[in-house]
Write a protein that holds these residues in place. Structure first.
Motif, PDB file in Angstrom:
ATOM      1  N   GLY A   1       0.817  -1.212   0.000  1.00 54.17           N
ATOM      2  CA  GLY A   1       0.000   0.000   0.000  1.00 54.17           C
ATOM      3  C   GLY A   1       0.845   1.255   0.000  1.00 54.17           C
ATOM      4  O   GLY A   1       0.546   2.224  -0.716  1.00 54.17           O
ATOM      5  N   ARG A   2       1.922   1.254   0.788  1.00 50.28           N
ATOM      6  CA  ARG A   2       2.831   2.401   0.806  1.00 50.28           C
ATOM      7  C   ARG A   2       3.488   2.598  -0.551  1.00 50.28           C
ATOM      8  O   ARG A   2       3.715   3.730  -0.997  1.00 50.28           O
ATOM      9  N   ALA A   3       3.801   1.491  -1.220  1.00 50.42           N
ATOM     10  CA  ALA A   3       4.407   1.588  -2.548  1.00 50.42           C
ATOM     11  C   ALA A   3       3.439   2.239  -3.537  1.00 50.42           C
ATOM     12  O   ALA A   3       3.845   3.057  -4.367  1.00 50.42           O
ATOM     13  N   CYS A   4       2.154   1.875  -3.457  1.00 49.38           N
ATOM     14  CA  CYS A   4       1.141   2.503  -4.318  1.00 49.38           C
ATOM     15  C   CYS A   4       1.098   4.006  -4.097  1.00 49.38           C
ATOM     16  O   CYS A   4       1.034   4.797  -5.042  1.00 49.38           O
ATOM     17  N   ASN A   5       1.119   4.420  -2.834  1.00 53.93           N
ATOM     18  CA  ASN A   5       1.090   5.844  -2.529  1.00 53.93           C
ATOM     19  C   ASN A   5       2.335   6.548  -3.053  1.00 53.93           C
ATOM     20  O   ASN A   5       2.270   7.686  -3.525  1.00 53.93           O
ATOM     21  N   ALA A   6       3.464   5.856  -2.981  1.00 57.41           N
ATOM     22  CA  ALA A   6       4.721   6.454  -3.430  1.00 57.41           C
ATOM     23  C   ALA A   6       4.714   6.677  -4.937  1.00 57.41           C
ATOM     24  O   ALA A   6       5.087   7.756  -5.418  1.00 57.41           O
ATOM     25  N   ILE A   7       4.291   5.679  -5.713  1.00 57.05           N
ATOM     26  CA  ILE A   7       4.316   5.855  -7.164  1.00 57.05           C
ATOM     27  C   ILE A   7       3.211   6.800  -7.630  1.00 57.05           C
ATOM     28  O   ILE A   7       3.315   7.382  -8.708  1.00 57.05           O
ATOM     29  N   ALA A   8       2.171   6.974  -6.793  1.00 53.72           N
ATOM     30  CA  ALA A   8       1.132   7.953  -7.130  1.00 53.72           C
ATOM     31  C   ALA A   8       1.718   9.355  -7.190  1.00 53.72           C
ATOM     32  O   ALA A   8       1.266  10.201  -7.969  1.00 53.72           O
ATOM     33  N   ARG A   9       2.741   9.601  -6.399  1.00 50.27           N
ATOM     34  CA  ARG A   9       3.394  10.908  -6.417  1.00 50.27           C
ATOM     35  C   ARG A   9       4.133  11.160  -7.723  1.00 50.27           C
ATOM     36  O   ARG A   9       4.468  12.294  -8.051  1.00 50.27           O
TER      37      ARG A   9
ATOM     38  N   GLY B   1       2.739  10.238 -10.520  1.00 50.52           N
ATOM     39  CA  GLY B   1       1.682  10.346 -11.524  1.00 50.52           C
ATOM     40  C   GLY B   1       1.058   9.036 -11.953  1.00 50.52           C
ATOM     41  O   GLY B   1       0.191   9.026 -12.821  1.00 50.52           O
ATOM     42  N   TYR B   2       1.478   7.913 -11.342  1.00 51.74           N
ATOM     43  CA  TYR B   2       0.899   6.618 -11.703  1.00 51.74           C
ATOM     44  C   TYR B   2      -0.446   6.440 -10.999  1.00 51.74           C
ATOM     45  O   TYR B   2      -0.557   6.599  -9.788  1.00 51.74           O
ATOM     46  N   GLN B   3      -1.465   6.087 -11.792  1.00 54.97           N
ATOM     47  CA  GLN B   3      -2.816   5.913 -11.277  1.00 54.97           C
ATOM     48  C   GLN B   3      -3.313   4.512 -11.605  1.00 54.97           C
ATOM     49  O   GLN B   3      -2.947   3.937 -12.636  1.00 54.97           O
ATOM     50  N   PRO B   4      -4.175   3.940 -10.740  1.00 51.58           N
ATOM     51  CA  PRO B   4      -4.702   2.603 -11.039  1.00 51.58           C
ATOM     52  C   PRO B   4      -5.546   2.613 -12.306  1.00 51.58           C
ATOM     53  O   PRO B   4      -6.303   3.543 -12.553  1.00 51.58           O
ATOM     54  N   LEU B   5      -5.385   1.588 -13.101  1.00 52.89           N
ATOM     55  CA  LEU B   5      -6.096   1.458 -14.367  1.00 52.89           C
ATOM     56  C   LEU B   5      -7.206   0.442 -14.190  1.00 52.89           C
ATOM     57  O   LEU B   5      -6.963  -0.726 -13.873  1.00 52.89           O
ATOM     58  N   ASP B   6      -8.436   0.862 -14.403  1.00 56.95           N
ATOM     59  CA  ASP B   6      -9.589  -0.028 -14.287  1.00 56.95           C
ATOM     60  C   ASP B   6      -9.830  -0.699 -15.618  1.00 56.95           C
ATOM     61  O   ASP B   6     -10.251  -0.063 -16.584  1.00 56.95           O
ATOM     62  N   ARG B   7      -9.553  -1.987 -15.679  1.00 59.91           N
ATOM     63  CA  ARG B   7      -9.737  -2.735 -16.927  1.00 59.91           C
ATOM     64  C   ARG B   7     -11.059  -3.493 -16.945  1.00 59.91           C
ATOM     65  O   ARG B   7     -11.295  -4.313 -17.813  1.00 59.91           O
TER      66      ARG B   7
ATOM     67  N   ASP C   1      -1.982 -12.052  -7.350  1.00 61.49           N
ATOM     68  CA  ASP C   1      -0.639 -11.844  -6.821  1.00 61.49           C
ATOM     69  C   ASP C   1      -0.131 -10.424  -7.001  1.00 61.49           C
ATOM     70  O   ASP C   1       1.011 -10.140  -6.656  1.00 61.49           O
ATOM     71  N   HIS C   2      -0.940  -9.532  -7.577  1.00 57.36           N
ATOM     72  CA  HIS C   2      -0.506  -8.142  -7.651  1.00 57.36           C
ATOM     73  C   HIS C   2      -1.684  -7.196  -7.547  1.00 57.36           C
ATOM     74  O   HIS C   2      -2.835  -7.555  -7.790  1.00 57.36           O
ATOM     75  N   LEU C   3      -1.381  -5.956  -7.195  1.00 59.27           N
ATOM     76  CA  LEU C   3      -2.395  -4.917  -7.101  1.00 59.27           C
ATOM     77  C   LEU C   3      -2.808  -4.471  -8.495  1.00 59.27           C
ATOM     78  O   LEU C   3      -2.171  -4.850  -9.485  1.00 59.27           O
ATOM     79  N   PRO C   4      -3.878  -3.682  -8.626  1.00 59.30           N
ATOM     80  CA  PRO C   4      -4.282  -3.212  -9.955  1.00 59.30           C
ATOM     81  C   PRO C   4      -3.138  -2.522 -10.693  1.00 59.30           C
ATOM     82  O   PRO C   4      -2.275  -1.875 -10.089  1.00 59.30           O
ATOM     83  N   VAL C   5      -3.136  -2.682 -12.001  1.00 61.19           N
ATOM     84  CA  VAL C   5      -2.122  -2.043 -12.846  1.00 61.19           C
ATOM     85  C   VAL C   5      -2.195  -0.530 -12.681  1.00 61.19           C
ATOM     86  O   VAL C   5      -3.275   0.053 -12.630  1.00 61.19           O
ATOM     87  N   HIS C   6      -1.029   0.107 -12.609  1.00 59.41           N
ATOM     88  CA  HIS C   6      -0.942   1.564 -12.530  1.00 59.41           C
ATOM     89  C   HIS C   6      -0.282   2.104 -13.794  1.00 59.41           C
ATOM     90  O   HIS C   6       0.608   1.465 -14.357  1.00 59.41           O
ATOM     91  N   ILE C   7      -0.723   3.284 -14.219  1.00 60.58           N
ATOM     92  CA  ILE C   7      -0.189   3.890 -15.434  1.00 60.58           C
ATOM     93  C   ILE C   7      -0.294   5.401 -15.334  1.00 60.58           C
ATOM     94  O   ILE C   7      -1.174   5.928 -14.640  1.00 60.58           O
ATOM     95  N   ARG C   8       0.591   6.094 -16.009  1.00 60.91           N
ATOM     96  CA  ARG C   8       0.461   7.537 -16.140  1.00 60.91           C
ATOM     97  C   ARG C   8      -0.504   7.833 -17.281  1.00 60.91           C
ATOM     98  O   ARG C   8      -0.297   7.373 -18.409  1.00 60.91           O
ATOM     99  N   LYS C   9      -1.532   8.580 -17.002  1.00 59.19           N
ATOM    100  CA  LYS C   9      -2.535   8.905 -18.012  1.00 59.19           C
ATOM    101  C   LYS C   9      -2.103  10.166 -18.754  1.00 59.19           C
ATOM    102  O   LYS C   9      -2.382  11.288 -18.341  1.00 59.19           O
ATOM    103  N   THR C  10      -1.391   9.936 -19.848  1.00 58.49           N
ATOM    104  CA  THR C  10      -0.781  11.027 -20.606  1.00 58.49           C
ATOM    105  C   THR C  10      -1.631  11.486 -21.782  1.00 58.49           C
ATOM    106  O   THR C  10      -1.258  12.438 -22.471  1.00 58.49           O
ATOM    107  N   GLY C  11      -2.747  10.813 -22.034  1.00 50.91           N
ATOM    108  CA  GLY C  11      -3.537  11.122 -23.216  1.00 50.91           C
ATOM    109  C   GLY C  11      -3.085  10.351 -24.443  1.00 50.91           C
ATOM    110  O   GLY C  11      -3.645  10.536 -25.531  1.00 50.91           O
TER     111      GLY C  11
END
Length: 207
Positions: A102-110, A112-118, A125-135
């Motif tokens: 959870g702390r790692a998720c918060n760290a990468i959010a800083r 610009g990585y956001q969870p991607l709802d597929r 075995d892993h948390l939701p995929v995170h990605i930078r939403k660049t357009g």
């Protein structure tokens, strides 16, 4: 030449285009070799971006004293590829102990990585995929330097229910981790024997 067009699309999807160019460049038709050379140049830019993204992730996690290691991807060199320029990579896999995920998720959010709802449940075995939403939008180019990298934060190094068999010393993977140097990048990774064990059991893996 017409017959090569659908074949190249299949090779792109299977991540075999660049290895083909590496191994058989001199035997390919000129137009095909030129196309693969353009792909290689684009992938070289992607590789540089990938190194930079790994460095950025490692820096933010270390700054907050979050334990982690990188899985697959760059850390498979030199065991599974001769030259990283000929390897496609679309995501970055991290392992963090469950209590730190959870702390790692918060760290990468800083960064610009956001969870991607597929629209489907994440693997166990892993948390939701995170990605930078660049357009960015798909442009039918598997080597597009602007294509953003995904981040997957794993909290389990072996999922017996998914792999369908037990690895008796999986609990030792974390304690056997080692520092791996890939070009300018120095990061914690699985020990070579554990990386090989994990890879060899997933023959259909695209990583």
């Amino acid at each position: 030449e017409i017959e090569w067009q659908p074949l190249l699309k299949l090779l792109d999807q299977a991540r075999l285009t660049l290895p083909l160019g590496f191994r058989y460049r001199d035997a390919l038709p000129a137009a095909v070799a030129l196309r693969i050379e353009r792909n290689l140049l684009s992938n070289a830019v992607r590789h540089a971006n990938t190194i930079a993204a790994h460095q950025e992730l490692a820096a933010v996690l270390r700054a907050q004293n979050i334990p982690f290691l990188f899985l697959k991807g760059l850390t498979h060199f030199p065991y599974f590829c001769q030259d990283l320029r000929y390897r496609q990579q679309y995501d970055m896999d991290l392992y963090c102990p469950l209590e730190s995920a959870g702390r790692a998720c918060n760290a990468i959010a800083r960064l610009g990585y956001q969870p991607l709802d597929r629209g489907k449940q994440a693997r166990t075995d892993h948390l939701p995929v995170h990605i930078r939403k660049t357009g960015w939008r798909w442009r039918d180019d598997y080597y597009d330097p602007d294509m953003p990298l995904n981040v997957e934060i794993h909290f389990r190094l072996w999922d017996e229910s998914m792999e369908m068999f037990r690895v008796t010393d999986a609990h030792k993977f974390w304690s056997r981790r080692e520092e791996r140097t890939v070009g300018p990048l120095a990061v914690p990774a699985l020990a070579s024997k554990d990386a090989i064990d994990r890879k060899s059991t997933r023959l259909n893996s695209s990583h």
